[in-house]
Design a protein around this motif. Structure first.
Motif, PDB file in Angstrom:
ATOM      1  N   MET A 175      -1.390  41.904   0.961  1.00  0.00           N
ATOM      2  CA  MET A 175      -2.815  41.609   0.828  1.00  0.00           C
ATOM      3  C   MET A 175      -3.132  41.214  -0.611  1.00  0.00           C
ATOM      4  O   MET A 175      -2.620  41.815  -1.545  1.00  0.00           O
ATOM      5  N   ASN A 176      -4.006  40.257  -0.753  1.00  0.00           N
ATOM      6  CA  ASN A 176      -4.467  39.871  -2.094  1.00  0.00           C
ATOM      7  C   ASN A 176      -5.570  40.824  -2.555  1.00  0.00           C
ATOM      8  O   ASN A 176      -6.158  41.528  -1.730  1.00  0.00           O
ATOM      9  N   PRO A 177      -5.879  40.853  -3.861  1.00  0.00           N
ATOM     10  CA  PRO A 177      -6.960  41.725  -4.340  1.00  0.00           C
ATOM     11  C   PRO A 177      -8.264  41.449  -3.583  1.00  0.00           C
ATOM     12  O   PRO A 177      -8.572  40.293  -3.271  1.00  0.00           O
ATOM     13  N   GLY A 178      -8.994  42.523  -3.296  1.00  0.00           N
ATOM     14  CA  GLY A 178     -10.272  42.368  -2.585  1.00  0.00           C
ATOM     15  C   GLY A 178     -10.131  42.428  -1.073  1.00  0.00           C
ATOM     16  O   GLY A 178     -11.117  42.463  -0.344  1.00  0.00           O
ATOM     17  N   ILE A 179      -8.885  42.439  -0.591  1.00  0.00           N
ATOM     18  CA  ILE A 179      -8.647  42.499   0.858  1.00  0.00           C
ATOM     19  C   ILE A 179      -8.316  43.945   1.216  1.00  0.00           C
ATOM     20  O   ILE A 179      -7.613  44.630   0.479  1.00  0.00           O
ATOM     21  N   THR A 180      -8.829  44.391   2.353  1.00  0.00           N
ATOM     22  CA  THR A 180      -8.674  45.795   2.738  1.00  0.00           C
ATOM     23  C   THR A 180      -8.083  45.915   4.147  1.00  0.00           C
ATOM     24  O   THR A 180      -7.953  44.924   4.863  1.00  0.00           O
ATOM     25  N   ALA A 181      -7.791  47.167   4.494  1.00  0.00           N
ATOM     26  CA  ALA A 181      -7.285  47.447   5.847  1.00  0.00           C
ATOM     27  C   ALA A 181      -8.269  46.959   6.914  1.00  0.00           C
ATOM     28  O   ALA A 181      -7.881  46.500   7.981  1.00  0.00           O
ATOM     29  N   LYS A 182      -9.565  47.054   6.618  1.00  0.00           N
ATOM     30  CA  LYS A 182     -10.575  46.597   7.581  1.00  0.00           C
ATOM     31  C   LYS A 182     -10.434  45.104   7.832  1.00  0.00           C
ATOM     32  O   LYS A 182     -10.602  44.634   8.958  1.00  0.00           O
ATOM     33  N   ASP A 183     -10.101  44.360   6.772  1.00  0.00           N
ATOM     34  CA  ASP A 183      -9.924  42.915   6.924  1.00  0.00           C
ATOM     35  C   ASP A 183      -8.677  42.602   7.754  1.00  0.00           C
ATOM     36  O   ASP A 183      -8.648  41.622   8.492  1.00  0.00           O
ATOM     37  N   ILE A 184      -7.660  43.470   7.632  1.00  0.00           N
ATOM     38  CA  ILE A 184      -6.456  43.267   8.458  1.00  0.00           C
ATOM     39  C   ILE A 184      -6.836  43.369   9.933  1.00  0.00           C
ATOM     40  O   ILE A 184      -6.571  42.474  10.726  1.00  0.00           O
ATOM     41  N   ILE A 185      -7.511  44.466  10.283  1.00  0.00           N
ATOM     42  CA  ILE A 185      -7.752  44.682  11.717  1.00  0.00           C
ATOM     43  C   ILE A 185      -8.826  43.715  12.248  1.00  0.00           C
ATOM     44  O   ILE A 185      -8.705  43.196  13.355  1.00  0.00           O
ATOM     45  N   LEU A 186      -9.854  43.443  11.449  1.00  0.00           N
ATOM     46  CA  LEU A 186     -10.841  42.443  11.897  1.00  0.00           C
ATOM     47  C   LEU A 186     -10.164  41.079  12.019  1.00  0.00           C
ATOM     48  O   LEU A 186     -10.448  40.309  12.940  1.00  0.00           O
ATOM     49  N   GLY A 187      -9.252  40.790  11.093  1.00  0.00           N
ATOM     50  CA  GLY A 187      -8.526  39.511  11.123  1.00  0.00           C
ATOM     51  C   GLY A 187      -7.642  39.391  12.362  1.00  0.00           C
ATOM     52  O   GLY A 187      -7.604  38.337  13.009  1.00  0.00           O
ATOM     53  N   VAL A 188      -6.968  40.486  12.710  1.00  0.00           N
ATOM     54  CA  VAL A 188      -6.113  40.477  13.905  1.00  0.00           C
ATOM     55  C   VAL A 188      -6.963  40.219  15.149  1.00  0.00           C
ATOM     56  O   VAL A 188      -6.627  39.397  16.004  1.00  0.00           O
ATOM     57  N   ILE A 189      -8.100  40.918  15.228  1.00  0.00           N
ATOM     58  CA  ILE A 189      -8.928  40.803  16.442  1.00  0.00           C
ATOM     59  C   ILE A 189      -9.627  39.442  16.493  1.00  0.00           C
ATOM     60  O   ILE A 189      -9.785  38.852  17.560  1.00  0.00           O
ATOM     61  N   ALA A 190     -10.000  38.906  15.325  1.00  0.00           N
ATOM     62  CA  ALA A 190     -10.607  37.561  15.306  1.00  0.00           C
ATOM     63  C   ALA A 190      -9.575  36.525  15.765  1.00  0.00           C
ATOM     64  O   ALA A 190      -9.894  35.570  16.469  1.00  0.00           O
ATOM     65  N   LYS A 191      -8.314  36.745  15.397  1.00  0.00           N
ATOM     66  CA  LYS A 191      -7.266  35.771  15.737  1.00  0.00           C
ATOM     67  C   LYS A 191      -6.851  35.871  17.203  1.00  0.00           C
ATOM     68  O   LYS A 191      -6.694  34.863  17.880  1.00  0.00           O
ATOM     69  N   TYR A 192      -6.679  37.107  17.690  1.00  0.00           N
ATOM     70  CA  TYR A 192      -6.097  37.267  19.036  1.00  0.00           C
ATOM     71  C   TYR A 192      -7.095  37.696  20.114  1.00  0.00           C
ATOM     72  O   TYR A 192      -6.752  37.720  21.293  1.00  0.00           O
ATOM     73  N   GLY A 193      -8.306  38.066  19.728  1.00  0.00           N
ATOM     74  CA  GLY A 193      -9.330  38.398  20.732  1.00  0.00           C
ATOM     75  C   GLY A 193      -9.417  39.881  21.033  1.00  0.00           C
ATOM     76  O   GLY A 193      -8.584  40.676  20.593  1.00  0.00           O
ATOM     77  N   THR A 194     -10.441  40.239  21.826  1.00  0.00           N
ATOM     78  CA  THR A 194     -10.715  41.654  22.070  1.00  0.00           C
ATOM     79  C   THR A 194      -9.962  42.211  23.276  1.00  0.00           C
ATOM     80  O   THR A 194     -10.156  43.362  23.647  1.00  0.00           O
ATOM     81  N   ASP A 195      -9.121  41.391  23.914  1.00  0.00           N
ATOM     82  CA  ASP A 195      -8.375  41.963  25.039  1.00  0.00           C
ATOM     83  C   ASP A 195      -6.890  41.608  25.006  1.00  0.00           C
ATOM     84  O   ASP A 195      -6.189  41.811  25.985  1.00  0.00           O
ATOM     85  N   PHE A 196      -6.420  41.151  23.875  1.00  0.00           N
ATOM     86  CA  PHE A 196      -5.008  40.718  23.843  1.00  0.00           C
ATOM     87  C   PHE A 196      -4.045  41.893  24.033  1.00  0.00           C
ATOM     88  O   PHE A 196      -2.908  41.705  24.423  1.00  0.00           O
ATOM     89  N   ALA A 197      -4.532  43.098  23.773  1.00  0.00           N
ATOM     90  CA  ALA A 197      -3.626  44.251  23.871  1.00  0.00           C
ATOM     91  C   ALA A 197      -3.919  45.127  25.081  1.00  0.00           C
ATOM     92  O   ALA A 197      -3.424  46.257  25.169  1.00  0.00           O
ATOM     93  N   THR A 198      -4.702  44.613  26.036  1.00  0.00           N
ATOM     94  CA  THR A 198      -5.016  45.396  27.235  1.00  0.00           C
ATOM     95  C   THR A 198      -3.724  45.755  27.981  1.00  0.00           C
ATOM     96  O   THR A 198      -2.895  44.877  28.237  1.00  0.00           O
ATOM     97  N   GLY A 199      -3.564  47.030  28.289  1.00  0.00           N
ATOM     98  CA  GLY A 199      -2.364  47.495  29.001  1.00  0.00           C
ATOM     99  C   GLY A 199      -1.213  47.863  28.075  1.00  0.00           C
ATOM    100  O   GLY A 199      -0.163  48.303  28.524  1.00  0.00           O
ATOM    101  N   TYR A 200      -1.438  47.688  26.763  1.00  0.00           N
ATOM    102  CA  TYR A 200      -0.358  47.946  25.797  1.00  0.00           C
ATOM    103  C   TYR A 200      -0.693  49.120  24.881  1.00  0.00           C
ATOM    104  O   TYR A 200      -1.858  49.425  24.631  1.00  0.00           O
TER     105      TYR A 200
END
Ligand SMILES: CC(C)[C@H](C(=O)O)[C@@H](O)C(=O)O
Ligand code: SF4
Length: 470
Positions: A175-200
């Motif tokens: 992560m670059n300065p100013g980036i946080t764990a929240k940005d990681i998880i929001l970034g993952v969900i923005a990229k893959y959607g709110t149901d990409f991990a259903t059943g997993y």
């Protein structure tokens, strides 16, 4: 040679009691956490059936959702009061340890458990609450259950559960300065959607994850459920062991050393296969802000409110249109031009001490914009105490933030903290659904630093450009 297993499979195998083809298995539960919202009917069920709590020593309760964070003993809403009082009576009657409003350990259940050292690698942990996934940050298999399952676990310390598929969410890069764990998880969900991990069950891996503190790992695992996952896991390592050392309910002395030796086995074996693998390069992340009414409707702070017609599918176009209308936004507006009315820093996603430190660092020496009502709500009594020891409360109050008591607060409108219709909030919580923070309220999910910066500027701003005051 023994079969190669993922972390999930290892924990699963250690807890399965009965496994039959084509049926859910029965698994043993090591820790049952309880709060006032989803437990009353469960206890009532026990009472009607004349049963006891099977393992009161593995059951811990706190009150969080209904607790007013200003004047906490004055609960005026009758339903809230009833839920709080009922939990007190139930815990007394059934011999369950309760961290109530008089306890320094009272707080949001997912802040309290780890803080007390109740959450350990390799445990199965359940709670009648979807964000139980938070505890997966320790390499525990932790997930939310419904009220009838709460009753079942109270009565038997077991749970019927089907085995999930496994997914690796690999966060490469740094992560670059100013980036946080929240940005990681929001970034993952923005990229893959709110149901990409259903059943997993997700296991987060990769360099960026290894570099996170325990609290940051909890932020990531907390929102696994917003990706549809049953649970989120991070394999324990030295960071985990150090966090747990000396905590009240962690093993002590010789027993701790023995526990660490066991916990070290809790990794996915080299060559074990996940059912699915997705990736995100943390070095490409930019501070995230959601613009819509699901955690996946998010974008970079440097971006603009999207134009619905640009989405690839009809469903996405319709959803974006509806969300943008609800949120009172105009496509093409730079995210940094969106003004906010309210700022909420807290919740089980971002109400821990490191989150408060990050927000205070931004707020220090500044004043909250006169158009903004901003509040900081520590995740637990202990977080509050620690923050006060460090003088963070002073930084916040001098800047014009309200300094509150522990509770879920404005994460959800179940207590006196809620948005008025049309109000727009920068929130460090995990859900931005319609009405989540109050009827017709508008929620934008951000990191604690981004929330603090929005409070001061009166609109969203890129924390990477922030001038820190000494
Ligand atoms: C009230 C509770 C059951 C609920 C949940 O399960 O998550 C709440 O914590 C939430 O965040 O919406
Ligand atoms: S802080 Fe919010 S997300 Fe967490 S348990 Fe409370 S209401 Fe649910």
């Amino acid at each position: 040679m023994a079969t190669k297993k993922t972390l999930y499979e290892k924990i699963w195998d250690q807890h399965v009691i009965v496994e039959e083809q084509g049926k859910p298995s029965i698994i043993y539960i090591d820790l049952h956490l309880i709060h006032e919202v989803t437990s009353p009917q469960a206890f009532e069920g026990l009472r009607l059936a004349g049963r006891q709590v099977r393992r009161p020593d593995l059951t811990f309760a706190t009150m969080d959702h209904n607790v007013p964070t200003k004047d906490r003993f004055n609960i005026t809403d009758p339903i809230s009061k009833q839920q709080i009082d009922t939990l007190t009576t139930n815990c007394e009657e059934f011999g369950v340890k309760l961290f109530d409003l008089n306890s320094i350990d009272q707080g949001v259940v997912h802040v309290m458990g780890p803080e007390l050292g109740l959450t350990h690698p390799g445990k199965t942990i359940v709670c009648g609450d979807s964000h139980t996934s938070t505890h997966g940050a320790f390499g525990a298999l932790a997930f939310g259950i419904g009220t009838s399952e709460v009753e079942h676990v109270l009565a038997t310390q077991c749970l019927q559960q089907s085995k999930s598929k496994t997914m690796e969410v690999r966060i490469t890069g740094e992560m670059n300065p100013g980036i946080t764990a929240k940005d990681i998880i929001l970034g993952v969900i923005a990229k893959y959607g709110t149901d990409f991990a259903t059943g997993y069950v997700i296991e987060y891996t990769g360099k960026a994850i290894r570099q996170l503190s325990m609290e940051e790992r909890m932020t990531v695992c907390n929102m696994s459920i917003e990706a549809g996952a049953r649970a989120g896991l991070i394999a324990p390592d030295e960071v985990t062991f150090e966090y747990l050392r000396g905590r009240e309910y962690a093993p002590q002395g010789e027993a701790y050393e023995q526990a660490v030796a066991n916990w070290k086995q809790l990794v996915t074996d080299e060559g074990a296969e996940y059912d699915t693998v997705v990736e995100l390069d943390a070095s490409t992340l930019i501070p995230q802000v959601t613009w819509g009414t699901s955690p996946g409707m998010g974008t970079d702070i440097s971006n603009v409110v999207p134009t619905p017609s640009e989405f690839p599918t009809d469903n996405q176009r319709k959803a974006a249109e509806k969300a943008i209308e609800y949120m009172g936004l105009t496509p093409g507006t730079p995210m940094t031009d969106i003004p906010v009315d309210v700022v909420f820093i807290g919740s089980c996603t971002n109400g821990r001490i490191e989150d408060l430190r990050a927000a205070a660092q931004i707020a220090k020496g500044y004043k909250v914009s006169e158009n903004v009502k901003a509040m900081v709500v520590p995740g637990s009594g202990r977080v509050k105490l620690q923050a006060e020891k460090e003088g963070l409360d002073k930084i916040f109050t001098e800047a014009g933030f309200e300094w509150r008591d522990a509770g879920c607060s404005m994460c959800l409108a179940m207590n006196p903290d809620y948005l008025l219709p049309g109000e727009r909030c920068a929130s460090t919580s995990n859900r931005n659904f319609e009405g989540r923070q109050g009827r017709d309220g508008r929620t934008h999910l951000v990191s604690p630093a981004m929330a603090a910066a929005a409070a001061i500027k009166g609109r969203f701003t890129d924390v990477r450009d922030w001038e820190l005051k000494a």
